[in-house]
Write a protein that holds these residues in place. Sequence first.
Motif, PDB file in Angstrom:
ATOM      1  N   SER A   1       0.913  -1.233   0.163  1.00 49.19           N
ATOM      2  CA  SER A   1      -0.035  -0.100  -0.175  1.00 49.19           C
ATOM      3  C   SER A   1       0.764   1.391  -0.046  1.00 49.19           C
ATOM      4  CB  SER A   1      -0.773  -0.063   1.402  1.00 49.19           C
ATOM      5  OG  SER A   1      -2.203   0.094   0.943  1.00 49.19           O
ATOM      6  N   GLN A   2       1.716   1.348   0.833  1.00 54.20           N
ATOM      7  CA  GLN A   2       2.519   2.510   1.140  1.00 54.20           C
ATOM      8  C   GLN A   2       3.775   2.694  -0.243  1.00 54.20           C
ATOM      9  OE1 GLN A   2       5.033   2.550   4.487  1.00 54.20           O
ATOM     10  NE2 GLN A   2       5.981   4.261   4.363  1.00 54.20           N
ATOM     11  N   ALA A   3       3.807   1.479  -0.863  1.00 50.71           N
ATOM     12  CA  ALA A   3       4.996   1.665  -2.062  1.00 50.71           C
ATOM     13  C   ALA A   3       4.100   2.124  -3.368  1.00 50.71           C
ATOM     14  CB  ALA A   3       5.479   0.179  -2.333  1.00 50.71           C
ATOM     15  N   PHE A   4       2.784   1.755  -3.607  1.00 55.88           N
ATOM     16  CA  PHE A   4       2.021   2.136  -4.590  1.00 55.88           C
ATOM     17  C   PHE A   4       1.406   3.611  -4.293  1.00 55.88           C
ATOM     18  CE2 PHE A   4       2.345  -2.693  -5.332  1.00 55.88           C
ATOM     19  CZ  PHE A   4       3.306  -2.425  -6.459  1.00 55.88           C
ATOM     20  N   ARG A   5       1.320   3.821  -3.090  1.00 55.48           N
ATOM     21  CA  ARG A   5       1.112   5.364  -2.829  1.00 55.48           C
ATOM     22  C   ARG A   5       2.256   6.377  -3.486  1.00 55.48           C
ATOM     23  NH1 ARG A   5      -1.538   3.667   1.962  1.00 55.48           N
ATOM     24  NH2 ARG A   5       0.482   4.321   3.073  1.00 55.48           N
ATOM     25  N   ALA A   6       3.384   5.772  -3.020  1.00 57.37           N
ATOM     26  CA  ALA A   6       4.801   6.602  -3.312  1.00 57.37           C
ATOM     27  C   ALA A   6       4.954   6.697  -4.763  1.00 57.37           C
ATOM     28  CB  ALA A   6       5.880   5.868  -2.604  1.00 57.37           C
ATOM     29  N   ILE A   7       4.744   5.661  -5.643  1.00 60.62           N
ATOM     30  CA  ILE A   7       4.851   5.810  -7.067  1.00 60.62           C
ATOM     31  C   ILE A   7       3.748   5.614  -7.848  1.00 60.62           C
ATOM     32  CG2 ILE A   7       7.248   4.981  -6.788  1.00 60.62           C
ATOM     33  CD1 ILE A   7       6.101   2.139  -7.633  1.00 60.62           C
ATOM     34  N   GLY A   8       2.641   6.085  -7.269  1.00 58.81           N
ATOM     35  CA  GLY A   8       1.151   5.874  -7.951  1.00 58.81           C
ATOM     36  C   GLY A   8       1.083   6.289  -9.358  1.00 58.81           C
ATOM     37  N   ASP A   9       1.713   7.305  -9.599  1.00 63.03           N
ATOM     38  CA  ASP A   9       1.993   7.888 -11.069  1.00 63.03           C
ATOM     39  C   ASP A   9       2.933   7.064 -12.313  1.00 63.03           C
ATOM     40  OD1 ASP A   9       3.957   9.127  -9.873  1.00 63.03           O
ATOM     41  OD2 ASP A   9       3.918  10.795 -11.002  1.00 63.03           O
ATOM     42  N   ILE A  10       3.570   6.272 -11.527  1.00 61.47           N
ATOM     43  CA  ILE A  10       4.490   5.446 -12.345  1.00 61.47           C
ATOM     44  C   ILE A  10       3.736   4.335 -12.848  1.00 61.47           C
ATOM     45  CG2 ILE A  10       6.941   4.369 -12.708  1.00 61.47           C
ATOM     46  CD1 ILE A  10       7.815   6.534 -10.643  1.00 61.47           C
ATOM     47  N   GLU A  11       3.726   3.940 -14.139  1.00 61.45           N
ATOM     48  CA  GLU A  11       3.125   2.839 -14.659  1.00 61.45           C
ATOM     49  C   GLU A  11       4.120   1.375 -14.185  1.00 61.45           C
ATOM     50  OE1 GLU A  11       1.947   0.587 -18.774  1.00 61.45           O
ATOM     51  OE2 GLU A  11       3.227   2.410 -18.953  1.00 61.45           O
ATOM     52  N   VAL A  12       3.042   0.570 -13.487  1.00 64.89           N
ATOM     53  CA  VAL A  12       3.876  -0.731 -12.971  1.00 64.89           C
ATOM     54  C   VAL A  12       3.154  -1.706 -13.913  1.00 64.89           C
ATOM     55  CG1 VAL A  12       3.828  -2.252 -11.077  1.00 64.89           C
ATOM     56  CG2 VAL A  12       4.123   0.268 -10.657  1.00 64.89           C
TER      57      VAL A  12
END
Length: 196
Positions: free
Chosen positions: A126-137
């Motif tokens: 959760s914390q990881a994807f909040r930090a990089i939410g605008d980077i396409e994974v």
Amino acid sequence: GRFQVGVVMWGHRGGPGTEVGGSGGAACGVKAMTARGGVAIVDVEPVRWFAPELLRAVFDVFERHEHTLDLLSASRGSLALLVSSVSGLPAIADELKGMANVRWENHKALVCLVGEQVRRRPEVASQAFRAIGDIEVRMICQGASERNISFLVDESRAIEAVQRLHRAFFPNSGPALEPEASRAMCQAERVWHGAD
């Protein structure tokens, strides 16, 4: 030929090369993060159905072409594979024609969060994807190990992703890399180098 691939690691005690210890209490979370460039993602989509025979055929073809599979993610309708080189992929796609459609994208980087039991802690993802939410994974893999969570990003955004993750997980430890080290990190002949 095969690409050489380097790994750069950031941890909460310093810059590249931080050692990740094997012990820690139950309260431990992310201890370090790595980024490995020079990988390609290969999507294998069955033409008719997903069957064990297809898996065997895929592994056989990749082995014949001396391609090491770095990571594999399977869903109901497709396989996603990570490889270190795109050479030979047209021939592999040709061999699998009729059984599966094969597409690939290169210039990707594998980012990995490392720590005790991070896979069992939903707040870490959760914390990881909040930090990089605008980077396409492109691909998320938790694998058999409880000590890492990996995901794929464009190589051009890998350093940014790791720096953001570093700020999210180690907010009081300063920058992930000193500015000079950041500038010194380069991609030369598919190898990532970190400043010493």
